[in-house]
Design a protein around this motif. Structure first.
Motif, PDB file in Angstrom:
ATOM      1  N   LEU A   1       0.880  -1.115   0.068  1.00 33.98           N
ATOM      2  CA  LEU A   1      -0.091   0.060  -0.026  1.00 33.98           C
ATOM      3  C   LEU A   1       0.785   1.250  -0.094  1.00 33.98           C
ATOM      4  N   THR A   2       1.782   1.405   0.979  1.00 32.81           N
ATOM      5  CA  THR A   2       2.575   2.498   1.040  1.00 32.81           C
ATOM      6  C   THR A   2       3.806   2.728  -0.022  1.00 32.81           C
ATOM      7  N   GLU A   3       4.209   1.785  -0.659  1.00 31.24           N
ATOM      8  CA  GLU A   3       5.014   2.022  -1.420  1.00 31.24           C
ATOM      9  C   GLU A   3       4.823   1.665  -2.963  1.00 31.24           C
ATOM     10  N   LEU A   4       3.777   0.914  -3.198  1.00 27.96           N
ATOM     11  CA  LEU A   4       3.477   0.401  -4.167  1.00 27.96           C
ATOM     12  C   LEU A   4       2.065   0.874  -4.793  1.00 27.96           C
ATOM     13  N   GLY A   5       1.076   1.573  -3.732  1.00 30.68           N
ATOM     14  CA  GLY A   5      -0.215   1.896  -3.818  1.00 30.68           C
ATOM     15  C   GLY A   5      -1.153   0.982  -4.309  1.00 30.68           C
ATOM     16  N   ILE A   6      -0.928  -0.323  -3.578  1.00 29.97           N
ATOM     17  CA  ILE A   6      -1.847  -1.412  -3.975  1.00 29.97           C
ATOM     18  C   ILE A   6      -2.633  -1.782  -2.912  1.00 29.97           C
ATOM     19  N   ALA A   7      -3.984  -1.743  -3.163  1.00 30.25           N
ATOM     20  CA  ALA A   7      -4.757  -1.648  -2.094  1.00 30.25           C
ATOM     21  C   ALA A   7      -4.984  -3.210  -1.615  1.00 30.25           C
ATOM     22  N   ARG A   8      -5.448  -3.275  -0.437  1.00 25.45           N
ATOM     23  CA  ARG A   8      -5.726  -4.659   0.116  1.00 25.45           C
ATOM     24  C   ARG A   8      -6.362  -5.589  -0.712  1.00 25.45           C
ATOM     25  N   HIS A   9      -7.423  -5.077  -1.554  1.00 26.56           N
ATOM     26  CA  HIS A   9      -8.209  -5.941  -2.173  1.00 26.56           C
ATOM     27  C   HIS A   9      -7.674  -6.361  -3.432  1.00 26.56           C
ATOM     28  N   ASP A  10      -6.604  -5.474  -3.998  1.00 30.60           N
ATOM     29  CA  ASP A  10      -5.961  -6.090  -5.200  1.00 30.60           C
ATOM     30  C   ASP A  10      -4.663  -6.818  -4.835  1.00 30.60           C
ATOM     31  N   LEU A  11      -4.426  -7.127  -3.640  1.00 28.66           N
ATOM     32  CA  LEU A  11      -3.108  -8.043  -3.320  1.00 28.66           C
ATOM     33  C   LEU A  11      -4.000  -9.561  -3.312  1.00 28.66           C
ATOM     34  N   LEU A  12      -3.508 -10.180  -4.136  1.00 25.27           N
ATOM     35  CA  LEU A  12      -4.229 -11.641  -4.317  1.00 25.27           C
ATOM     36  C   LEU A  12      -3.696 -12.621  -3.747  1.00 25.27           C
ATOM     37  N   SER A  13      -2.169 -12.541  -3.260  1.00 20.68           N
ATOM     38  CA  SER A  13      -1.679 -13.580  -2.460  1.00 20.68           C
ATOM     39  C   SER A  13      -0.134 -13.309  -2.169  1.00 20.68           C
ATOM     40  N   VAL A  14       0.380 -13.740  -0.853  1.00 18.73           N
ATOM     41  CA  VAL A  14       1.747 -13.361  -0.432  1.00 18.73           C
ATOM     42  C   VAL A  14       2.523 -14.675  -0.201  1.00 18.73           C
ATOM     43  N   ASP A  15       3.605 -14.917  -0.622  1.00 18.78           N
ATOM     44  CA  ASP A  15       4.196 -15.966  -0.258  1.00 18.78           C
ATOM     45  C   ASP A  15       5.524 -15.578  -0.035  1.00 18.78           C
ATOM     46  N   VAL A  16       5.892 -16.398   1.090  1.00 19.95           N
ATOM     47  CA  VAL A  16       7.196 -16.129   2.019  1.00 19.95           C
ATOM     48  C   VAL A  16       7.963 -17.430   1.903  1.00 19.95           C
ATOM     49  N   GLN A  17       9.253 -17.444   1.238  1.00 21.90           N
ATOM     50  CA  GLN A  17      10.035 -18.526   1.295  1.00 21.90           C
ATOM     51  C   GLN A  17      11.415 -18.098   1.824  1.00 21.90           C
ATOM     52  N   SER A  18      11.848 -19.129   2.816  1.00 18.08           N
ATOM     53  CA  SER A  18      13.187 -18.867   3.500  1.00 18.08           C
ATOM     54  C   SER A  18      14.202 -19.514   2.476  1.00 18.08           C
ATOM     55  N   LEU A  19      15.274 -18.768   2.314  1.00 18.98           N
ATOM     56  CA  LEU A  19      16.208 -19.207   1.189  1.00 18.98           C
ATOM     57  C   LEU A  19      17.616 -19.055   2.279  1.00 18.98           C
ATOM     58  N   LEU A  20      18.681 -19.737   1.427  1.00 18.19           N
ATOM     59  CA  LEU A  20      19.975 -19.863   2.163  1.00 18.19           C
ATOM     60  C   LEU A  20      20.533 -18.227   2.325  1.00 18.19           C
ATOM     61  N   GLU A  21      20.058 -17.553   1.379  1.00 18.02           N
ATOM     62  CA  GLU A  21      20.779 -15.943   1.316  1.00 18.02           C
ATOM     63  C   GLU A  21      19.806 -15.203   2.270  1.00 18.02           C
ATOM     64  N   GLY A  22      18.725 -15.409   2.535  1.00 15.23           N
ATOM     65  CA  GLY A  22      17.674 -14.802   3.246  1.00 15.23           C
ATOM     66  C   GLY A  22      16.337 -15.025   2.810  1.00 15.23           C
ATOM     67  N   ILE A  23      15.313 -14.042   2.781  1.00 18.19           N
ATOM     68  CA  ILE A  23      13.985 -14.289   2.609  1.00 18.19           C
ATOM     69  C   ILE A  23      13.821 -13.867   1.219  1.00 18.19           C
ATOM     70  N   ARG A  24      12.618 -14.474   0.492  1.00 15.75           N
ATOM     71  CA  ARG A  24      11.958 -13.729  -0.645  1.00 15.75           C
ATOM     72  C   ARG A  24      10.545 -13.891  -0.332  1.00 15.75           C
ATOM     73  N   LEU A  25      10.044 -12.745  -0.714  1.00 15.02           N
ATOM     74  CA  LEU A  25       8.522 -12.081  -0.803  1.00 15.02           C
ATOM     75  C   LEU A  25       7.993 -11.964  -1.702  1.00 15.02           C
ATOM     76  N   ASP A  26       7.024 -13.025  -2.511  1.00 11.95           N
ATOM     77  CA  ASP A  26       6.527 -12.824  -3.726  1.00 11.95           C
ATOM     78  C   ASP A  26       5.145 -12.331  -3.516  1.00 11.95           C
ATOM     79  N   LEU A  27       4.706 -11.170  -4.222  1.00 13.40           N
ATOM     80  CA  LEU A  27       3.297 -10.724  -4.257  1.00 13.40           C
ATOM     81  C   LEU A  27       2.729 -10.926  -5.435  1.00 13.40           C
ATOM     82  N   ALA A  28       1.611 -11.206  -5.447  1.00 13.95           N
ATOM     83  CA  ALA A  28       0.646 -11.590  -6.644  1.00 13.95           C
ATOM     84  C   ALA A  28      -0.480 -10.400  -6.531  1.00 13.95           C
ATOM     85  N   THR A  29      -0.471  -9.506  -7.690  1.00 14.94           N
ATOM     86  CA  THR A  29      -1.570  -8.549  -7.668  1.00 14.94           C
ATOM     87  C   THR A  29      -2.584  -8.735  -9.005  1.00 14.94           C
ATOM     88  N   ARG A  30      -3.806  -8.109  -8.406  1.00 13.44           N
ATOM     89  CA  ARG A  30      -4.814  -8.135  -9.420  1.00 13.44           C
ATOM     90  C   ARG A  30      -4.518  -7.619 -10.709  1.00 13.44           C
TER      91      ARG A  30
END
Length: 249
Positions: free
Chosen positions: A43-72
């Motif tokens: 919302l605050t950095e990309l202007g994507i409202a909650r209802h336009d955010l379809l899913s959030v996937d959090v993956q723990s990797l060796l180097e850190g964490i990857r956060l994948d957003l799927a938007t409408r």
């Protein structure tokens, strides 16, 4: 006399943010409440409202964490500019911006919101320390809290970055269906321009900080109708904009 004791340290890990498969940013975060962070950051950095955010996937990797957003809908073109997003530090919100108009955002005016007694700010501040469990052990995390008009704390989020903590709080409010115009926010940091911009984008009518605001933060708060409080202590505070929203006890 020298003594040896075990100490507890706060975690700080790199987080890579992707949206619809496209890389956007890398920043340092505390690895907790990341779904909240994703919703708030969207919302605050990309202007994507909650209802336009379809899913959030959090993956723990060796180097850190990857956060994948799927938007409408596809992201705005400027958000996908490969030269905009650069590796950022803890909550560094403007890293990668190349133009002044990209940095100085002007949120829409916030709503009127409820009247808030000055004593409610002190009530919230007094309760905050007990709701910062990680900081209590490490002394290294910022917090952002949401309170009802009487000062009762509803939500608290912690992070090594003050911007991240506020994004986590905003995301938790979105996921919990909490009306941002129904209370006020409290942060354990200075009130920088970006903290005010994030609070206003979420629709918060009042932001209180335990440290000082910047001149640009005060200007932005004045322009968008947000009440900005700084130097919040248990017996005093300074109001920098729209003082009429605060009432005498």
């Amino acid at each position: 006399m020298r003594t040896t004791r075990q100490d507890l340290l706060a975690e700080e890990v790199p987080l890579a943010i992707h949206a619809n498969g496209e890389p956007l940013a890398v920043m340092m975060v505390s690895p907790c409440d990341l779904e909240d962070f994703a919703c708030g950051f969207a919302l605050t950095e990309l202007g994507i409202a909650r209802h336009d955010l379809l899913s959030v996937d959090v993956q723990s990797l060796l180097e850190g964490i990857r956060l994948d957003l799927a938007t409408r809908h596809p992201l705005p073109r400027h958000a996908l500019d490969p030269q905009r997003w650069l590796p950022g530090r803890s909550g560094c919100g403007i890293c990668g911006h190349r133009h002044l108009e990209e940095v100085v955002r002007r949120p829409e005016s916030v709503g009127q919101g409820p009247a808030i007694a000055s004593s409610a700010l002190e009530v919230a501040l007094a309760a905050l320390g007990k709701q910062q469990p990680v900081n209590a052990f490490t002394g290294a995390l910022h917090a952002a809290a949401w309170a009802r008009p009487d000062g009762t704390l509803v939500l608290v989020r912690e992070d090594v970055g003050r911007h991240n903590a506020l994004d986590k709080l905003i995301g938790a409010m979105l996921l919990g269906g909490i009306d941002a115009a129904s209370g006020f926010a409290l942060v354990t940091s200075r009130a920088s321009y970006e903290m005010v911009a994030k609070a206003a984008t979420a629709g918060m009518p009042l932001l209180a900080a335990i440290s000082a605001p910047t001149a640009l933060a005060v200007d932005l708060a004045q322009g968008c109708g947000l009440t900005l409080v700084g130097f919040l202590r248990r017996d005093r505070h300074v109001v920098y904009s729209h003082a009429g929203r605060l009432t005498a006890d």
